[in-house]
Motif scaffolding. Structure first.
Motif, short mmCIF file in Angstrom:
data_model
loop_
_atom_site.label_atom_id
_atom_site.label_comp_id
_atom_site.label_asym_id
_atom_site.label_seq_id
_atom_site.Cartn_x
_atom_site.Cartn_y
_atom_site.Cartn_z
N ASP A 153 -2.44 5.34 -2.29
CA ASP A 153 -4.23 4.68 -2.02
C ASP A 153 -4.62 5.56 -0.99
O ASP A 153 -5.32 5.86 -0.66
CB ASP A 153 -3.44 3.08 -1.89
CG ASP A 153 -2.93 2.23 -3.42
OD1 ASP A 153 -3.31 2.57 -3.81
OD2 ASP A 153 -1.70 1.44 -2.76
N GLN A 154 -3.62 6.21 0.09
CA GLN A 154 -4.29 6.36 0.41
C GLN A 154 -3.73 7.98 1.07
O GLN A 154 -1.97 8.15 1.21
CB GLN A 154 -3.53 5.95 2.69
CG GLN A 154 -4.54 7.15 2.87
CD GLN A 154 -4.67 6.26 4.19
OE1 GLN A 154 -4.32 4.69 4.40
NE2 GLN A 154 -4.91 6.24 6.11
N ARG A 179 1.16 -1.01 0.09
CA ARG A 179 0.08 -0.10 0.01
C ARG A 179 1.06 1.04 0.18
O ARG A 179 2.17 1.85 0.50
CB ARG A 179 -1.03 -0.05 1.47
CG ARG A 179 -2.34 1.11 1.33
CD ARG A 179 -3.10 0.74 2.12
NE ARG A 179 -3.78 2.21 2.43
CZ ARG A 179 -4.98 1.76 1.66
NH1 ARG A 179 -4.78 1.04 0.80
NH2 ARG A 179 -6.13 3.46 1.44
#
Length: 345
Positions: free
Chosen positions: A320-321, A274
């Motif tokens: 992703d974040q 991630r």
């Protein structure tokens, strides 16, 4: 009398051939046009006319430098550039001072990252709980080949492989990594990536190929030009199969660029992976140098980096974040995610 006339003529300056800037422009375009990734989007007639305008009245190769700068800029990929010879740069400065080759070209955006000066690989443990740690590894940029690059790859591999016994996952900090040579980075991280093809790219004609394969601490060329050649190898490699199944968090920012972005692309689509931070610079592309007749090297974007799922990133990589430094610390957010992974509970 005849001899005197001939002698006089020999002393009279003869008109020299005019400098042929048009042929030089045509030759340069012939070199670059077939290989440029965005070639089909370029208005080549308009670009050639712009080049002619910039060097109108050119006397020699030094005066041609603005045309070569315009050629690289006109490709529109944001990554192509020119490298004049040191002699040409010195002659330009002697003739024109600090005048830019393209005064009207908008400056490239400057990253806001505060991590661009990091030069050393650093590693330390992040506590995840009573029984587990994550290893936080800074992955700075690296250039060139040879001993320096191989030493970088060895140190990076050691940072991954020699993490403590409580380590259940990794945080790879790519913030400020502006690129350079991707292969020491990939070899150093090969334990986490696993052996196999890397350096996948898509060329202007749609051809997709893997440039090299990681194999037991080395990078071996796969393409026809040099197939089977070992580009680089490290001595401290050892097989640790569990690494390829470890969860990995990558930290990105707006100075993660070029080969730095390429590392993130290599991890894209990997299970238990991630990304955190802010969007990258946006030049996840491959460049090659093409020398012109005067020695100027035009470095041209010839391909886009492609991940294992066939995706390219012409506008950069959006994490992703999204985690802005001004709010939460990306390291803390990545650590919290790792703490939730099965191996780290």
């Amino acid at each position: 009398m005849l001899l005197a006339l001939l002698a006089a003529l020999s002393l009279t300056p003869q008109p020299s051939e005019p400098f042929d800037s048009e042929t030089r422009i045509e030759d340069a375009i012939a070199v670059v046009r077939p290989v440029a990734y965005r070639s089909r989007q370029v208005d080549w007639d308009a670009l050639a006319e712009d080049m002619r305008h910039r060097v109108e009245g050119a006397r020699d190769d030094v005066d041609m430098l603005p045309a070569w700068a315009a050629l690289a800029h006109g490709l529109g990929d944001g990554h192509s550039f020119v490298q004049p010879t040191s002699e040409a740069v010195a002659a330009w400065r002697e003739r024109y001072g600090d005048r830019p080759l393209m005064p009207d070209a908008p400056p490239r955006p400057r990253p806001s990252s505060r991590f661009m000066k990091r030069a050393e690989i650093e590693a330390h443990a992040l506590t995840l709980g009573a029984d587990h740690d994550a290893e936080l590894i800074t992955v700075p940029s690296v250039t060139g080949f040879g001993e320096k690059a191989a030493a970088y790859a060895s140190r990076l591999f050691g940072a991954v492989a020699d993490a403590g016994p409580r380590t259940c996952g990794y945080v790879l900090d790519l913030r400020g990594n502006t690129g350079g040579n991707i292969w020491p980075m990939l070899i150093g991280l090969s334990g986490l990536l696993g052996d196999g093809p890397q350096g996948r790219s898509e060329e202007a004609d749609g051809l997709v190929e893997d440039y090299a394969a990681l194999s037991e601490g080395s990078a071996v060329v796969l393409v026809e030009q040099g197939r089977g050649l070992t580009m680089m190898a490290i001595d401290n490699w050892r097989s640790i199969p569990s690494l390829a199944e470890s969860p990995v968090a990558l930290l990105l920012d707006d100075a993660t660029a070029s080969s730095g972005e390429g590392v993130a692309v290599a991890f894209a689509g990997r299970p238990l992976t991630r990304t955190f931070g802010i969007p990258t610079y946006g030049i996840a592309s491959s460049n090659e140098g093409y020398p012109l007749a005067d020695g100027t090297n035009v470095v041209v974007t010839t391909a886009m980096m492609m991940d294992r799922n066939g995706r390219t990133y012409p506008q950069g990589i959006t994490p992703d974040q999204i985690v802005d430094d001004e709010g939460e610390d990306p390291v803390d957010v990545a650590r919290a995610w790792l703490a939730l992974q099965p191996d780290c509970k």
